[in-house]
Design a protein around this motif. Structure first.
Motif, PDB file in Angstrom:
ATOM      1  N   GLY A   1       0.813  -1.207   0.000  1.00  0.00           N
ATOM      2  CA  GLY A   1       0.000   0.000   0.000  1.00  0.00           C
ATOM      3  C   GLY A   1       0.844   1.254   0.000  1.00  0.00           C
ATOM      4  O   GLY A   1       2.018   1.247  -0.355  1.00  0.00           O
ATOM      5  N   VAL A   2       0.230   2.351   0.420  1.00  0.00           N
ATOM      6  CA  VAL A   2       0.848   3.670   0.367  1.00  0.00           C
ATOM      7  C   VAL A   2       1.371   4.061   1.740  1.00  0.00           C
ATOM      8  O   VAL A   2       0.666   3.938   2.739  1.00  0.00           O
ATOM      9  N   GLU A   3       2.611   4.558   1.770  1.00  0.00           N
ATOM     10  CA  GLU A   3       3.236   5.037   3.002  1.00  0.00           C
ATOM     11  C   GLU A   3       3.351   6.554   2.935  1.00  0.00           C
ATOM     12  O   GLU A   3       3.831   7.109   1.942  1.00  0.00           O
ATOM     13  N   TYR A   4       2.915   7.228   3.989  1.00  0.00           N
ATOM     14  CA  TYR A   4       2.935   8.695   4.038  1.00  0.00           C
ATOM     15  C   TYR A   4       3.949   9.232   5.038  1.00  0.00           C
ATOM     16  O   TYR A   4       3.995  10.426   5.282  1.00  0.00           O
ATOM     17  N   GLY A   5       4.755   8.372   5.625  1.00  0.00           N
ATOM     18  CA  GLY A   5       5.666   8.757   6.699  1.00  0.00           C
ATOM     19  C   GLY A   5       6.678   9.818   6.316  1.00  0.00           C
ATOM     20  O   GLY A   5       7.059   9.972   5.157  1.00  0.00           O
ATOM     21  N   GLU A   6       7.098  10.546   7.315  1.00  0.00           N
ATOM     22  CA  GLU A   6       8.092  11.601   7.122  1.00  0.00           C
ATOM     23  C   GLU A   6       9.441  11.045   6.689  1.00  0.00           C
ATOM     24  O   GLU A   6      10.260  11.756   6.144  1.00  0.00           O
ATOM     25  N   GLY A   7       9.691   9.758   6.909  1.00  0.00           N
ATOM     26  CA  GLY A   7      10.949   9.144   6.514  1.00  0.00           C
ATOM     27  C   GLY A   7      11.031   8.822   5.029  1.00  0.00           C
ATOM     28  O   GLY A   7      12.092   8.443   4.535  1.00  0.00           O
ATOM     29  N   GLU A   8       9.934   8.961   4.317  1.00  0.00           N
ATOM     30  CA  GLU A   8       9.916   8.674   2.884  1.00  0.00           C
ATOM     31  C   GLU A   8      10.659   9.770   2.118  1.00  0.00           C
ATOM     32  O   GLU A   8      10.645  10.926   2.515  1.00  0.00           O
ATOM     33  N   LYS A   9      11.255   9.390   0.996  1.00  0.00           N
ATOM     34  CA  LYS A   9      11.961  10.342   0.124  1.00  0.00           C
ATOM     35  C   LYS A   9      11.093  10.598  -1.109  1.00  0.00           C
ATOM     36  O   LYS A   9      10.614   9.655  -1.739  1.00  0.00           O
ATOM     37  N   PHE A  10      10.904  11.868  -1.443  1.00  0.00           N
ATOM     38  CA  PHE A  10      10.100  12.259  -2.599  1.00  0.00           C
ATOM     39  C   PHE A  10      10.920  13.150  -3.515  1.00  0.00           C
ATOM     40  O   PHE A  10      11.638  14.034  -3.035  1.00  0.00           O
ATOM     41  N   PRO A  11      10.816  12.943  -4.833  1.00  0.00           N
ATOM     42  CA  PRO A  11      11.527  13.815  -5.767  1.00  0.00           C
ATOM     43  C   PRO A  11      11.079  15.272  -5.597  1.00  0.00           C
ATOM     44  O   PRO A  11       9.875  15.540  -5.440  1.00  0.00           O
ATOM     45  N   LYS A  12      12.043  16.175  -5.619  1.00  0.00           N
ATOM     46  CA  LYS A  12      11.735  17.602  -5.445  1.00  0.00           C
ATOM     47  C   LYS A  12      10.742  18.083  -6.498  1.00  0.00           C
ATOM     48  O   LYS A  12       9.823  18.844  -6.201  1.00  0.00           O
ATOM     49  N   SER A  13      10.904  17.616  -7.736  1.00  0.00           N
ATOM     50  CA  SER A  13       9.995  18.044  -8.806  1.00  0.00           C
ATOM     51  C   SER A  13       8.567  17.567  -8.544  1.00  0.00           C
ATOM     52  O   SER A  13       7.600  18.260  -8.882  1.00  0.00           O
ATOM     53  N   LEU A  14       8.401  16.412  -7.925  1.00  0.00           N
ATOM     54  CA  LEU A  14       7.077  15.903  -7.578  1.00  0.00           C
ATOM     55  C   LEU A  14       6.441  16.782  -6.502  1.00  0.00           C
ATOM     56  O   LEU A  14       5.264  17.146  -6.602  1.00  0.00           O
ATOM     57  N   ILE A  15       7.218  17.121  -5.497  1.00  0.00           N
ATOM     58  CA  ILE A  15       6.706  17.984  -4.423  1.00  0.00           C
ATOM     59  C   ILE A  15       6.268  19.324  -4.998  1.00  0.00           C
ATOM     60  O   ILE A  15       5.179  19.824  -4.683  1.00  0.00           O
ATOM     61  N   GLU A  16       7.082  19.903  -5.877  1.00  0.00           N
ATOM     62  CA  GLU A  16       6.738  21.184  -6.502  1.00  0.00           C
ATOM     63  C   GLU A  16       5.467  21.054  -7.347  1.00  0.00           C
ATOM     64  O   GLU A  16       4.605  21.936  -7.315  1.00  0.00           O
TER      65      GLU A  16
END
Length: 117
Positions: free
Chosen positions: A86-101
């Motif tokens: 499933g989907v993890e929303y934890g603060e420890g996850e890494k997200f691409p900067k372009s995705l966040i933007e």
């Protein structure tokens, strides 16, 4: 990851108008509601990884099933999908900067539309 900076949390919007705004921005309600809550999702795929932007809300007046509810929005979250868990929303996850933007821009568009209603 919580996306608090956009500031749509705590906004209240009539359900039919909210559905229109979310649909215009690619956020899908589908079957993700009950009589008190709604969940809008948008799927993103980056380099063989799957992410979901999720905007949730709950009815402060009326009920969702009648389509005449007033919905109060919660803080949007960005999560990473792990098959088959499933989907993890934890603060420890890494997200691409372009995705966040991209998600912040999308949520800013949602906020502008909601503010103009």
């Amino acid at each position: 990851m919580k996306l608090e900076a956009v500031g749509i949390q705590e906004k209240s919007v009539e359900l039919a108008r909210l559905n229109d705004v979310m649909k215009e921005n690619g956020l899908v309600l589908a079957g993700q509601w009950d009589y008190e809550r709604v969940t809008y999702d948008r799927k993103f795929e980056f380099k063989n990884e799957v992410y979901y932007l999720r905007v949730q809300g709950y009815a402060v007046e009326g009920d969702v099933g009648s389509r005449h509810a007033m919905i109060k929005l919660l803080t949007p979250v960005l999560g990473k999908h792990y098959y088959p868990h499933g989907v993890e929303y934890g603060e420890g996850e890494k997200f691409p900067k372009s995705l966040i933007e991209q998600c912040e821009n999308l949520l800013n568009n949602v906020k502008k539309k909601i503010d103009s209603l």
